[in-house]
Write a protein that holds these residues in place. Structure first.
Motif, PDB file in Angstrom:
ATOM      1  N   TYR A  19       0.783  -1.230   0.000  1.00 35.66           N
ATOM      2  CA  TYR A  19       0.000   0.000   0.000  1.00 35.66           C
ATOM      3  C   TYR A  19       0.821   1.289   0.000  1.00 35.66           C
ATOM      4  O   TYR A  19       0.261   2.368  -0.165  1.00 35.66           O
ATOM      5  N   LEU A  20       2.125   1.199   0.175  1.00 44.39           N
ATOM      6  CA  LEU A  20       2.963   2.390   0.060  1.00 44.39           C
ATOM      7  C   LEU A  20       3.660   2.387  -1.293  1.00 44.39           C
ATOM      8  O   LEU A  20       4.009   1.336  -1.814  1.00 44.39           O
ATOM      9  N   THR A  21       3.859   3.557  -1.848  1.00 43.88           N
ATOM     10  CA  THR A  21       4.626   3.654  -3.090  1.00 43.88           C
ATOM     11  C   THR A  21       6.084   3.305  -2.762  1.00 43.88           C
ATOM     12  O   THR A  21       6.482   3.345  -1.585  1.00 43.88           O
ATOM     13  N   PRO A  22       6.893   2.993  -3.752  1.00 43.19           N
ATOM     14  CA  PRO A  22       8.307   2.719  -3.471  1.00 43.19           C
ATOM     15  C   PRO A  22       8.996   3.876  -2.732  1.00 43.19           C
ATOM     16  O   PRO A  22       9.784   3.646  -1.813  1.00 43.19           O
ATOM     17  N   GLU A  23       8.667   5.114  -3.087  1.00 44.66           N
ATOM     18  CA  GLU A  23       9.255   6.276  -2.416  1.00 44.66           C
ATOM     19  C   GLU A  23       8.798   6.356  -0.966  1.00 44.66           C
ATOM     20  O   GLU A  23       9.591   6.648  -0.060  1.00 44.66           O
TER      21      GLU A  23
ATOM     22  N   ARG B  91      -0.654  10.509   8.296  1.00 44.20           N
ATOM     23  CA  ARG B  91      -1.835  11.346   8.473  1.00 44.20           C
ATOM     24  C   ARG B  91      -3.094  10.507   8.301  1.00 44.20           C
ATOM     25  O   ARG B  91      -3.399  10.041   7.209  1.00 44.20           O
ATOM     26  N   VAL B  92      -3.795  10.330   9.400  1.00 45.06           N
ATOM     27  CA  VAL B  92      -5.013   9.520   9.391  1.00 45.06           C
ATOM     28  C   VAL B  92      -6.162  10.428   8.956  1.00 45.06           C
ATOM     29  O   VAL B  92      -6.761  11.134   9.760  1.00 45.06           O
ATOM     30  N   LYS B  93      -6.421  10.397   7.654  1.00 44.37           N
ATOM     31  CA  LYS B  93      -7.450  11.227   7.052  1.00 44.37           C
ATOM     32  C   LYS B  93      -8.172  10.407   5.995  1.00 44.37           C
ATOM     33  O   LYS B  93      -7.577   9.520   5.388  1.00 44.37           O
ATOM     34  N   PRO B  94      -9.449  10.690   5.760  1.00 41.93           N
ATOM     35  CA  PRO B  94     -10.199   9.905   4.780  1.00 41.93           C
ATOM     36  C   PRO B  94      -9.544   9.838   3.397  1.00 41.93           C
ATOM     37  O   PRO B  94      -9.510   8.772   2.785  1.00 41.93           O
ATOM     38  N   ASP B  95      -9.005  10.949   2.902  1.00 45.63           N
ATOM     39  CA  ASP B  95      -8.418  10.909   1.565  1.00 45.63           C
ATOM     40  C   ASP B  95      -7.160  10.040   1.525  1.00 45.63           C
ATOM     41  O   ASP B  95      -6.915   9.335   0.541  1.00 45.63           O
ATOM     42  N   ASN B  96      -6.357  10.057   2.582  1.00 45.39           N
ATOM     43  CA  ASN B  96      -5.176   9.188   2.632  1.00 45.39           C
ATOM     44  C   ASN B  96      -5.567   7.725   2.708  1.00 45.39           C
ATOM     45  O   ASN B  96      -4.953   6.874   2.067  1.00 45.39           O
ATOM     46  N   PHE B  97      -6.570   7.419   3.507  1.00 46.39           N
ATOM     47  CA  PHE B  97      -7.005   6.033   3.629  1.00 46.39           C
ATOM     48  C   PHE B  97      -7.650   5.544   2.333  1.00 46.39           C
ATOM     49  O   PHE B  97      -7.535   4.375   1.982  1.00 46.39           O
ATOM     50  N   ALA B  98      -8.310   6.432   1.614  1.00 47.71           N
ATOM     51  CA  ALA B  98      -8.872   6.059   0.314  1.00 47.71           C
ATOM     52  C   ALA B  98      -7.748   5.701  -0.657  1.00 47.71           C
ATOM     53  O   ALA B  98      -7.812   4.692  -1.365  1.00 47.71           O
ATOM     54  N   ARG B  99      -6.689   6.502  -0.652  1.00 49.81           N
ATOM     55  CA  ARG B  99      -5.561   6.255  -1.550  1.00 49.81           C
ATOM     56  C   ARG B  99      -4.759   5.019  -1.134  1.00 49.81           C
ATOM     57  O   ARG B  99      -4.442   4.166  -1.955  1.00 49.81           O
ATOM     58  N   ILE B 100      -4.444   4.923   0.135  1.00 50.20           N
ATOM     59  CA  ILE B 100      -3.566   3.854   0.611  1.00 50.20           C
ATOM     60  C   ILE B 100      -4.278   2.510   0.737  1.00 50.20           C
ATOM     61  O   ILE B 100      -3.752   1.484   0.316  1.00 50.20           O
ATOM     62  N   PHE B 101      -5.470   2.522   1.334  1.00 50.85           N
ATOM     63  CA  PHE B 101      -6.158   1.264   1.639  1.00 50.85           C
ATOM     64  C   PHE B 101      -7.415   1.020   0.805  1.00 50.85           C
ATOM     65  O   PHE B 101      -8.100   0.018   1.016  1.00 50.85           O
TER      66      PHE B 101
END
Length: 121
Positions: free
Chosen positions: A27-31, A67-77
């Motif tokens: 779920y994380l990019t290589p960077e 950063r536990v935020k809806p947009d981050n969780f949408a992108r990551i998970f």
């Protein structure tokens, strides 16, 4: 329904031990993965975590995956915004239990506060 919140003075999410999170590369990019691994101290805790006050020393500038935020969780998970609170609350409970134990004061405090947080909304 649980409403996610960050419990001050917890810091469980700052325990970055990669062995506890074997799916990081999924779920994380290589960077992001490179950055994540660079933050892991010898004890498994983030090098920016202050154990004394249980606070992040770079909080305003912390990486997006912290950063536990809806947009981050949408992108990551791939979690829909409507599912964010329930998913994030569950993640916090699992992390707190894993770091501090199933009978820890931190876990009890988090679980006791969840209904009050939901009622205040």
């Amino acid at each position: 329904m649980a409403t996610w919140y960050c419990m001050q003075g917890c810091g469980a999410c700052c325990n970055l031990t990669p062995e506890d999170r074997p799916e990081l590369a999924e779920y994380l990019t290589p960077e992001e993965l490179t950055l994540y691994l660079s933050l892991v101290g010898e004890d498994g805790w983030c090098i920016n975590y202050n154990h004394g006050d249980r606070l992040c020393q770079i909080y305003p500038d912390r990486p997006s995956f912290c950063r536990v935020k809806p947009d981050n969780f949408a992108r990551i998970f791939a979690i829909a915004p409507a599912e964010f609170d329930e998913f994030a609350s569950h993640c916090c409970e699992e992390q707190i239990e894993g770091v501090y134990g199933p009978r820890s004061g931190e876990l009890k405090s988090y679980q006791q506060a969840l209904p009050a947080v939901a009622e205040s909304i």
